[in-house]
Design an enzyme around this catalytic site. Structure first.
Site, PDB file in Angstrom:
ATOM      1  N   ASP A  44       0.840  -1.205   0.000  1.00  0.00           N
ATOM      2  CA  ASP A  44       0.000   0.000   0.000  1.00  0.00           C
ATOM      3  C   ASP A  44       0.873   1.253   0.000  1.00  0.00           C
ATOM      4  O   ASP A  44       1.543   1.543   0.988  1.00  0.00           O
ATOM      5  CB  ASP A  44      -0.899   0.005   1.243  1.00  0.00           C
ATOM      6  CG  ASP A  44      -1.845   1.187   1.258  1.00  0.00           C
ATOM      7  OD1 ASP A  44      -2.981   1.046   0.767  1.00  0.00           O
ATOM      8  OD2 ASP A  44      -1.440   2.270   1.759  1.00  0.00           O
ATOM      9  N   TYR A  49       2.996   9.793  -0.616  1.00  0.00           N
ATOM     10  CA  TYR A  49       4.067   9.256   0.244  1.00  0.00           C
ATOM     11  C   TYR A  49       5.441   9.500  -0.382  1.00  0.00           C
ATOM     12  O   TYR A  49       6.460   9.271   0.256  1.00  0.00           O
ATOM     13  CB  TYR A  49       3.899   7.742   0.499  1.00  0.00           C
ATOM     14  CG  TYR A  49       2.606   7.330   1.178  1.00  0.00           C
ATOM     15  CD1 TYR A  49       1.741   8.262   1.725  1.00  0.00           C
ATOM     16  CD2 TYR A  49       2.260   5.986   1.280  1.00  0.00           C
ATOM     17  CE1 TYR A  49       0.557   7.874   2.335  1.00  0.00           C
ATOM     18  CE2 TYR A  49       1.079   5.590   1.896  1.00  0.00           C
ATOM     19  CZ  TYR A  49       0.230   6.542   2.409  1.00  0.00           C
ATOM     20  OH  TYR A  49      -0.935   6.150   3.015  1.00  0.00           O
ATOM     21  N   LYS A  74      -2.633   5.791  -4.402  1.00  0.00           N
ATOM     22  CA  LYS A  74      -3.720   6.746  -4.117  1.00  0.00           C
ATOM     23  C   LYS A  74      -3.495   8.065  -4.837  1.00  0.00           C
ATOM     24  O   LYS A  74      -2.345   8.488  -5.016  1.00  0.00           O
ATOM     25  CB  LYS A  74      -3.809   6.997  -2.604  1.00  0.00           C
ATOM     26  CG  LYS A  74      -3.740   5.731  -1.771  1.00  0.00           C
ATOM     27  CD  LYS A  74      -3.939   5.976  -0.288  1.00  0.00           C
ATOM     28  CE  LYS A  74      -3.649   4.716   0.502  1.00  0.00           C
ATOM     29  NZ  LYS A  74      -2.228   4.534   0.852  1.00  0.00           N
ATOM     30  N   HIS A 107      -7.502   9.537  -2.189  1.00  0.00           N
ATOM     31  CA  HIS A 107      -6.848   9.581  -0.873  1.00  0.00           C
ATOM     32  C   HIS A 107      -7.637  10.370   0.181  1.00  0.00           C
ATOM     33  O   HIS A 107      -7.645  10.010   1.349  1.00  0.00           O
ATOM     34  CB  HIS A 107      -5.442  10.186  -1.032  1.00  0.00           C
ATOM     35  CG  HIS A 107      -4.483   9.809   0.033  1.00  0.00           C
ATOM     36  ND1 HIS A 107      -3.123   9.715  -0.175  1.00  0.00           N
ATOM     37  CD2 HIS A 107      -4.651   9.485   1.337  1.00  0.00           C
ATOM     38  CE1 HIS A 107      -2.520   9.355   0.942  1.00  0.00           C
ATOM     39  NE2 HIS A 107      -3.426   9.220   1.875  1.00  0.00           N
TER      40      HIS A 107
HETATM   41  P1  NAP Z   1       0.772   1.851  11.937  1.00  0.00           P
HETATM   42  O1  NAP Z   1       0.977   0.722  11.004  1.00  0.00           O
HETATM   43  O2  NAP Z   1      -0.403   1.897  12.815  1.00  0.00           O
HETATM   44  O3  NAP Z   1       2.006   2.008  12.901  1.00  0.00           O
HETATM   45  C1  NAP Z   1       3.333   2.061  12.460  1.00  0.00           C
HETATM   46  C2  NAP Z   1       4.199   2.282  13.699  1.00  0.00           C
HETATM   47  O4  NAP Z   1       4.183   1.099  14.523  1.00  0.00           O
HETATM   48  C3  NAP Z   1       5.627   2.560  13.333  1.00  0.00           C
HETATM   49  O5  NAP Z   1       6.115   3.510  14.273  1.00  0.00           O
HETATM   50  C4  NAP Z   1       6.313   1.202  13.554  1.00  0.00           C
HETATM   51  O6  NAP Z   1       7.650   1.394  13.942  1.00  0.00           O
HETATM   52  C5  NAP Z   1       5.513   0.608  14.699  1.00  0.00           C
HETATM   53  N1  NAP Z   1       5.439  -0.853  14.652  1.00  0.00           N
HETATM   54  C6  NAP Z   1       5.097  -1.614  13.576  1.00  0.00           C
HETATM   55  N2  NAP Z   1       5.078  -2.917  13.905  1.00  0.00           N
HETATM   56  C7  NAP Z   1       5.427  -2.989  15.214  1.00  0.00           C
HETATM   57  C8  NAP Z   1       5.573  -4.069  16.106  1.00  0.00           C
HETATM   58  N3  NAP Z   1       5.367  -5.319  15.735  1.00  0.00           N
HETATM   59  N4  NAP Z   1       5.956  -3.786  17.390  1.00  0.00           N
HETATM   60  C9  NAP Z   1       6.167  -2.500  17.776  1.00  0.00           C
HETATM   61  N5  NAP Z   1       6.042  -1.438  16.959  1.00  0.00           N
HETATM   62  C10 NAP Z   1       5.663  -1.679  15.685  1.00  0.00           C
HETATM   63  O7  NAP Z   1       0.816   3.257  11.134  1.00  0.00           O
HETATM   64  P2  NAP Z   1       0.710   3.756   9.640  1.00  0.00           P
HETATM   65  O8  NAP Z   1       1.971   3.493   8.918  1.00  0.00           O
HETATM   66  O9  NAP Z   1       0.239   5.159   9.703  1.00  0.00           O
HETATM   67  O10 NAP Z   1      -0.467   2.884   8.996  1.00  0.00           O
HETATM   68  C11 NAP Z   1      -0.249   1.735   8.208  1.00  0.00           C
HETATM   69  C12 NAP Z   1      -0.420   2.030   6.724  1.00  0.00           C
HETATM   70  O11 NAP Z   1      -1.717   2.550   6.453  1.00  0.00           O
HETATM   71  C13 NAP Z   1       0.505   3.144   6.187  1.00  0.00           C
HETATM   72  O12 NAP Z   1       1.842   2.702   6.047  1.00  0.00           O
HETATM   73  C14 NAP Z   1      -0.188   3.490   4.909  1.00  0.00           C
HETATM   74  O13 NAP Z   1       0.099   2.530   3.909  1.00  0.00           O
HETATM   75  C15 NAP Z   1      -1.649   3.445   5.335  1.00  0.00           C
HETATM   76  N6  NAP Z   1      -2.184   4.777   5.739  1.00  0.00           N
HETATM   77  C16 NAP Z   1      -3.169   5.339   4.979  1.00  0.00           C
HETATM   78  C17 NAP Z   1      -3.724   6.561   5.339  1.00  0.00           C
HETATM   79  C18 NAP Z   1      -4.795   7.162   4.490  1.00  0.00           C
HETATM   80  O14 NAP Z   1      -5.182   8.327   4.703  1.00  0.00           O
HETATM   81  N7  NAP Z   1      -5.325   6.427   3.539  1.00  0.00           N
HETATM   82  C19 NAP Z   1      -3.267   7.245   6.485  1.00  0.00           C
HETATM   83  C20 NAP Z   1      -2.264   6.650   7.254  1.00  0.00           C
HETATM   84  C21 NAP Z   1      -1.740   5.413   6.859  1.00  0.00           C
HETATM   85  P3  NAP Z   1       8.899   0.906  13.028  1.00  0.00           P
HETATM   86  O15 NAP Z   1       8.606   1.280  11.604  1.00  0.00           O
HETATM   87  O16 NAP Z   1      10.039   1.669  13.625  1.00  0.00           O
HETATM   88  O17 NAP Z   1       8.997  -0.571  13.239  1.00  0.00           O
END
Ligand code: NAP
Length: 283
Positions: A44, A49, A74, A107
């Site tokens: 994704d 990004y 997106k 998006h």
């Molecule tokens: P998330 O996946 O909720 O959290 C990522 C955070 O958690 C990072 O700081 C990561 O640190 C940590 N983490 C990951 N796995 C872990 C584990 N097993 N143990 C401890 N810490 C862990 O946040 P997100 O990246 O915002 O959301 C996921 C995806 O959703 C995004 O990458 C993106 O593709 C999508 N997204 C879409 C929108 C939208 O508006 N459509 C908005 C936000 C996100 P490290 O990287 O340091 O391991």
């Protein structure tokens, strides 16, 4: 990998890898390659990004067959509207080094989303994208899109995690044959999610980490999850979430964590609408 079937018959993996905030191109390429080696097939990304080219490099380098992959990107707000969407799609596809996309998402629910949607419908009919969807659309905005257009969105990607569970929205989406996808499954660690005592005690019961409990909880609810990590051990840990089943009593305990509100921001707050709606990216 378990899949969900979208409203047009397309199969989508229920677990994928998100690359938001992996800004360094080399790091992004490495993470995507490691995710693919781990077994993830859904990647994704988004134009905003600024890492589509790095994702494309990893996809080109990987020996996973194209038909096994499920690639999402997106459309950013500044490219809303019919003509701009057609152009932005070609730019994204070329950066990704692909000749079709699995899922193309609007998006943000701002600007000329109807013009964008009609362009996306053309791309869909032309076979350039296998499924269309949106992000951050509240039920009223989705209904508006459905009523005034031909293709019903296949996916809505919205903030969903233990503190913002979106159960009512999920029921609405289900009623309208739209697959719910979680962004921010860990709330990016907000509210000290990884140290939450309820999630930790449930994890201890199954010998699983908090992250694994959260991803299992989402996938048990039939929500597609796309966790992000730049660490290989976590990339693997987040993929290893299907060997156990959370009991009803544990699901009930997690349900109590719902705060019923965003841990980030409200997409209907006029200041947010202005901020996101006027954010210009050098795409
Ligand atoms: P998330 O996946 O909720 O959290 C990522 C955070 O958690 C990072 O700081 C990561 O640190 C940590 N983490 C990951 N796995 C872990 C584990 N097993 N143990 C401890 N810490 C862990 O946040 P997100 O990246 O915002 O959301 C996921 C995806 O959703 C995004 O990458 C993106 O593709 C999508 N997204 C879409 C929108 C939208 O508006 N459509 C908005 C936000 C996100 P490290 O990287 O340091 O391991």
């Amino acid at each position: 990998m378990r899949t969900v079937t979208l409203n047009n018959g397309v199969e989508m993996p229920i677990l994928g890898f998100g690359v938001f905030q992996i800004v360094d191109p080399g790091e992004c390429e490495r993470c995507v390659l490691q995710a693919l080696e781990t077994g993830y097939r859904l990647i994704d990304t988004a134009a905003s990004y600024m890492n589509e080219a790095a994702v494309g490099k990893a996809l080109a380098e990987s020996d996973v067959a194209r038909k096994e992959l499920f690639i999402t990107t997106k459309l950013w707000v500044q490219d809303a509207g019919y003509e701009k969407t057609l152009k932005a799609f070609e730019t994204s596809l070329s950066k990704l080094q692909l000749d079709y996309l699995d899922l193309y998402l609007i998006h943000q629910p701002y600007g000329d989303v109807h013009g964008s949607w009609r362009a996306m419908e053309k791309l869909y009919r032309d076979g350039r994208v296998k499924a269309l969807g949106v992000c951050n659309f509240q039920p009223d905005r989705i209904m508006d899109l459905i009523v005034h257009n031909g293709v019903v969105p296949a996916v809505n990607q919205i903030e969903t995690h233990p503190f913002c569970q979106q159960t009512e929205t999920q029921a609405f989406l289900r009623d309208n044959s739209i697959q719910m996808q979680s962004w921010g499954p860990f709330a990016e660690g907000k509210n000290d999610l990884f140290n939450n005592s309820t999630l930790k005690s449930i994890g201890a019961k199954y010998g699983k980490s908090v992250a694994q409990v959260v991803l299992r909880w989402l996938t048990q609810r039939d929500v597609v999850a796309i966790p992000k990590s730049v660490h290989l051990d976590r990339i693997k840990e987040n993929f290893d979430v299907f060997g156990f089943e959370l009991a009803a009593e544990d699901l009930a305990r997690i349900a109590e964590l719902d705060m019923g509100t965003s841990s980030f921001f409200d997409h209907r707050d006029p200041e947010i609408v202005k901020w996101l709606g006027t954010r210009k990216l050098e795409l």
